[in-house]
Design an enzyme around this catalytic site. Structure first.
Site, PDB file in Angstrom:
ATOM      1  CE1 TYR A   9      -4.260  -1.496   0.176  1.00 55.84           C
ATOM      2  CE2 TYR A   9      -3.123  -3.103   1.539  1.00 55.84           C
ATOM      3  CZ  TYR A   9      -4.218  -2.741   0.788  1.00 55.84           C
ATOM      4  OH  TYR A   9      -5.265  -3.605   0.638  1.00 55.84           O
ATOM      5  CB  ILE A  10       3.580   2.551   1.953  1.00 58.25           C
ATOM      6  CG1 ILE A  10       2.516   2.752   3.044  1.00 58.25           C
ATOM      7  CG2 ILE A  10       4.602   3.689   1.952  1.00 58.25           C
ATOM      8  CD1 ILE A  10       1.660   3.983   2.906  1.00 58.25           C
ATOM      9  CB  THR A 116       5.146   3.023  10.766  1.00 55.90           C
ATOM     10  OG1 THR A 116       4.547   3.818   9.759  1.00 55.90           O
ATOM     11  CG2 THR A 116       4.936   3.650  12.138  1.00 55.90           C
ATOM     12  CE  LYS A 201       2.924   6.843  10.178  1.00 58.91           C
ATOM     13  NZ  LYS A 201       2.824   6.247   8.910  1.00 58.91           N
ATOM     14  CG  HIS A 239     -14.304  26.362  21.427  1.00 60.21           C
ATOM     15  ND1 HIS A 239     -12.936  26.443  21.322  1.00 60.21           N
ATOM     16  CD2 HIS A 239     -14.643  27.042  22.566  1.00 60.21           C
ATOM     17  CE1 HIS A 239     -12.465  27.142  22.329  1.00 60.21           C
ATOM     18  NE2 HIS A 239     -13.477  27.525  23.102  1.00 60.21           N
ATOM     19  NE  ARG A 241      -8.657  28.422  22.558  1.00 56.90           N
ATOM     20  CZ  ARG A 241      -9.239  29.574  22.223  1.00 56.90           C
ATOM     21  NH1 ARG A 241      -8.871  30.206  21.135  1.00 56.90           N
ATOM     22  NH2 ARG A 241     -10.191  30.093  22.978  1.00 56.90           N
ATOM     23  N   GLY A 252      -9.923   0.423  12.450  1.00 52.22           N
ATOM     24  CA  GLY A 252      -9.219  -0.638  11.732  1.00 52.22           C
ATOM     25  C   GLY A 252      -8.055  -0.102  10.942  1.00 52.22           C
ATOM     26  CB  CYS A 255      -1.881   3.324  10.142  1.00 51.08           C
ATOM     27  SG  CYS A 255      -1.556   2.777   8.454  1.00 51.08           S
ATOM     28  CE1 TYR A 314      -7.783   0.794   5.674  1.00 53.38           C
ATOM     29  CE2 TYR A 314      -8.174   2.245   7.539  1.00 53.38           C
ATOM     30  CZ  TYR A 314      -7.541   1.983   6.352  1.00 53.38           C
ATOM     31  OH  TYR A 314      -6.666   2.898   5.834  1.00 53.38           O
ATOM     32  CE  LYS A 315      -9.100   5.290   4.991  1.00 54.52           C
ATOM     33  NZ  LYS A 315      -8.328   6.455   5.356  1.00 54.52           N
TER      34      LYS A 315
HETATM   35  N1  SAJ Z   1     -12.050   6.569  12.121  1.00 58.13           N
HETATM   36  C1  SAJ Z   1     -13.079   6.850  13.010  1.00 58.13           C
HETATM   37  N2  SAJ Z   1     -13.426   8.159  13.211  1.00 58.13           N
HETATM   38  C2  SAJ Z   1     -12.794   9.179  12.576  1.00 58.13           C
HETATM   39  C3  SAJ Z   1     -11.741   8.889  11.692  1.00 58.13           C
HETATM   40  C4  SAJ Z   1     -11.386   7.573  11.482  1.00 58.13           C
HETATM   41  O1  SAJ Z   1     -13.686   5.951  13.595  1.00 58.13           O
HETATM   42  O2  SAJ Z   1     -13.179  10.331  12.795  1.00 58.13           O
HETATM   43  C5  SAJ Z   1     -11.643   5.166  11.869  1.00 58.13           C
HETATM   44  C6  SAJ Z   1     -11.741   4.766  10.402  1.00 58.13           C
HETATM   45  O3  SAJ Z   1     -13.037   4.398  10.060  1.00 58.13           O
HETATM   46  C7  SAJ Z   1     -10.754   3.614  10.345  1.00 58.13           C
HETATM   47  C8  SAJ Z   1      -9.681   4.042  11.342  1.00 58.13           C
HETATM   48  O4  SAJ Z   1     -10.271   5.028  12.158  1.00 58.13           O
HETATM   49  O5  SAJ Z   1     -11.327   2.397  10.770  1.00 58.13           O
HETATM   50  C9  SAJ Z   1      -8.397   4.585  10.715  1.00 58.13           C
HETATM   51  O6  SAJ Z   1      -8.712   5.392   9.591  1.00 58.13           O
HETATM   52  P1  SAJ Z   1      -8.072   6.818   9.312  1.00 58.13           P
HETATM   53  O7  SAJ Z   1      -8.710   7.353   8.097  1.00 58.13           O
HETATM   54  O8  SAJ Z   1      -8.135   7.642  10.514  1.00 58.13           O
HETATM   55  O9  SAJ Z   1      -6.520   6.539   9.124  1.00 58.13           O
HETATM   56  P2  SAJ Z   1      -5.664   5.470   8.256  1.00 58.13           P
HETATM   57  O10 SAJ Z   1      -5.302   4.358   9.184  1.00 58.13           O
HETATM   58  O11 SAJ Z   1      -6.314   5.110   6.990  1.00 58.13           O
HETATM   59  O12 SAJ Z   1      -4.365   6.353   7.907  1.00 58.13           O
HETATM   60  C10 SAJ Z   1      -3.598   6.893   8.982  1.00 58.13           C
HETATM   61  C11 SAJ Z   1      -3.318   8.394   8.688  1.00 58.13           C
HETATM   62  N3  SAJ Z   1      -2.763   9.022   9.880  1.00 58.13           N
HETATM   63  C12 SAJ Z   1      -3.218  10.221  10.326  1.00 58.13           C
HETATM   64  O13 SAJ Z   1      -4.131  10.812   9.812  1.00 58.13           O
HETATM   65  C13 SAJ Z   1      -2.520  10.788  11.512  1.00 58.13           C
HETATM   66  C14 SAJ Z   1      -2.334   8.524   7.513  1.00 58.13           C
HETATM   67  O14 SAJ Z   1      -1.985   9.874   7.340  1.00 58.13           O
HETATM   68  C15 SAJ Z   1      -1.086   7.670   7.775  1.00 58.13           C
HETATM   69  O15 SAJ Z   1      -0.171   7.754   6.688  1.00 58.13           O
HETATM   70  C16 SAJ Z   1      -1.530   6.237   7.933  1.00 58.13           C
HETATM   71  O16 SAJ Z   1      -2.379   6.160   9.084  1.00 58.13           O
HETATM   72  C17 SAJ Z   1      -0.290   5.365   8.101  1.00 58.13           C
HETATM   73  O17 SAJ Z   1       0.142   4.743   7.099  1.00 58.13           O
HETATM   74  O18 SAJ Z   1       0.312   5.350   9.174  1.00 58.13           O
END
Ligand code: SAJ
Length: 406
Positions: A9-10, A116, A201, A239, A241, A252, A255, A314-315
């Protein structure tokens, strides 16, 4: 020439992006089937813009092989899972790639680790491996850590526009590697030391995990007393902040649901908020399952074989189902001695669970309760098809009257 090791994926988008921007790239992966697929002109997963990028990279002369190359620059982008018991990073793939590189690399080569890793991993595992093989770090091999930060679902855009971090022992090596990434990256590229790059990271992903856990905890509190968590978060986020993320059926992917555990594994007595947050997120599939039981009771659903989970990835809008909340839910459902849930996801073509459907309409025809686990565009654009069903929406995408929420 740059040899990119690990075309998942990367690694794949990174290799393609570099090749499409005029760098000479050879992609190496030990998976023969994957190399065959790439060499037959096909990509191996779905991502907006990936196929177009692939065409441009092929025009740019990219090659794919199982062989490690003799060259002056290597990028390692292999998976770094965590050990479920110790919670520590498992670096076996990184070390194995490194060992293979050292069989062929000339003296003076730059080895960039994109995977990572938890803070300290490079000191603890990577440096000793290099030295054991008779190379002197800083002379025979220059070590760099350039963790990738692109988000699945928007990878190609973020590869170009995200800021990047380059950790190196020597600033001049960091600057050299910065030039390389600057061939396509329009974001700021910060050069720092390796330990800082490792930590930043993991901290970025941990920040997101903790914020999601906070939203998930709010969802539970609000459910307990009949408050609308989405409206509350919406107003709080006005808000200047406050910026709370969204609750969901679990966390899921490879990462956010993994990297924070590295800190818990390495600093068990210090990483308390992180530990609790990860447990909160991991508890969400069970919370969803209990909501399903409640809804079945409330709606008097007599045929429990007619319950369907929409979404396995996972999303939204990705085909990656690693650590997906749906898979986690199915696992806890087995423990609950429950009934067989039906499952459908437009992005998952292979059969990976029982009772899996491959057509939206056939899935809908066989269920009375639809649990929206993933907010793919397909369902967002076809909410009218859910009329007449009982709907449990864990992603807050459906406004049809009577829809149950988290
Ligand atoms: N999720 C929630 N609520 C939210 C956001 C996400 O429940 O508000 C869930 C998603 O549905 C999913 C999980 O969190 O199951 C993770 O999804 P994600 O979209 O938050 O992140 P990843 O895992 O797809 O990608 C992350 C990213 N990290 C950050 O935003 C800090 C990406 O930038 C990184 O490059 C990636 O991890 C990685 O490779 O480490």
């Amino acid at each position: 020439m740059i040899n990119v090791i690990g075309l998942g994926y990367i690694g794949l988008p990174t290799a393609l992006m570099m090749a499409a921007h005029g760098l000479e790239i050879v992609g190496t992966d030990y998976n023969t089937e994957l190399i065959k697929t790439l060499n037959s002109g096909r990509t191996t997963f779905k991502e907006d813009g990936l196929d177009e990028l692939f065409i441009n990279a092929v025009k740019g002369g990219i090659r794919f092989t199982n062989e490690y190359q003799i060259t002056d620059t290597y990028i390692i982008s292999v998976p770094t899972p965590y050990d479920k018991f110790s919670k520590k990073v498992d670096v076996c793939y990184v070390i194995s790639a490194l060992e293979s590189i050292m069989q062929v690399c000339p003296k003076g080569a730059v080895v960039i680790i994109e995977s990572t890793v938890s803070p300290g991993t490079i000191d603890k595992y990577v440096r000793p491996t290099i030295e054991r093989n008779g190379f002197k770090i800083g002379e025979d091999i220059h070590l760099v850590h350039a963790p990738e930060r692109i988000i699945p679902g928007n990878m190609i855009y973020e590869l170009v526009y995200n800021n990047r971090t380059i950790g190196a022992d020597k600033p001049e090596v960091g600057e050299m590697v910065k030039e390389l990434y600057a061939s396509f990256c329009k974001g700021d590229i910060i050069v720092t030391d390796i330990r800082t790059a490792e930590m930043t990271k993991v901290v970025e992903n941990t920040f997101r995990a903790v914020n999601i856990a906070f939203a998930n905890e709010l969802a539970k509190i609000c459910r307990h007393d009949g408050m609308d968590v989405y409206e509350i978060i919406r107003i709080c986020n006005m808000h200047p902040r406050v910026n709370i993320l969204q609750p969901g059926p679990g966390v899921g992917g490879h990462c956010i649901s993994v990297d924070p555990w590295f800190l818990v594994g390495d600093y068990p007595s210090l990483a308390n908020v992180i530990d609790e947050s990860m447990k909160t997120n991991d508890g969400m599939p069970d919370f969803v399952l209990n909501r399903i039981y409640e809804i079945i009771k409330k709606e008097n659903l007599s045929d429990v074989s007619r319950i369907g989970l929409y979404g396995l990835s996972y999303k939204e809008n990705v085909d990656d189902f690693r650590e997906s909340p749906t898979l986690q839910l199915l696992e806890c459902q087995e423990r609950h001695l429950g009934f067989s849930l039906k499952v459908y996801d437009p992005f998952i073509k292979d059969d990976i669970v029982s009772n899996q459907y491959h057509d939206f309409d056939s899935f809908l025809a066989d269920v009375d309760l639809v649990v929206i686990m993933v907010g793919h565009d397909e369902i967002k654009n076809n909410l009218n098809k859910l009329c007449g069903k009982v709907i449990f929406d864990t992603r807050n995408i459906c406004d049809l009257p009577g829809t149950y929420k988290l």
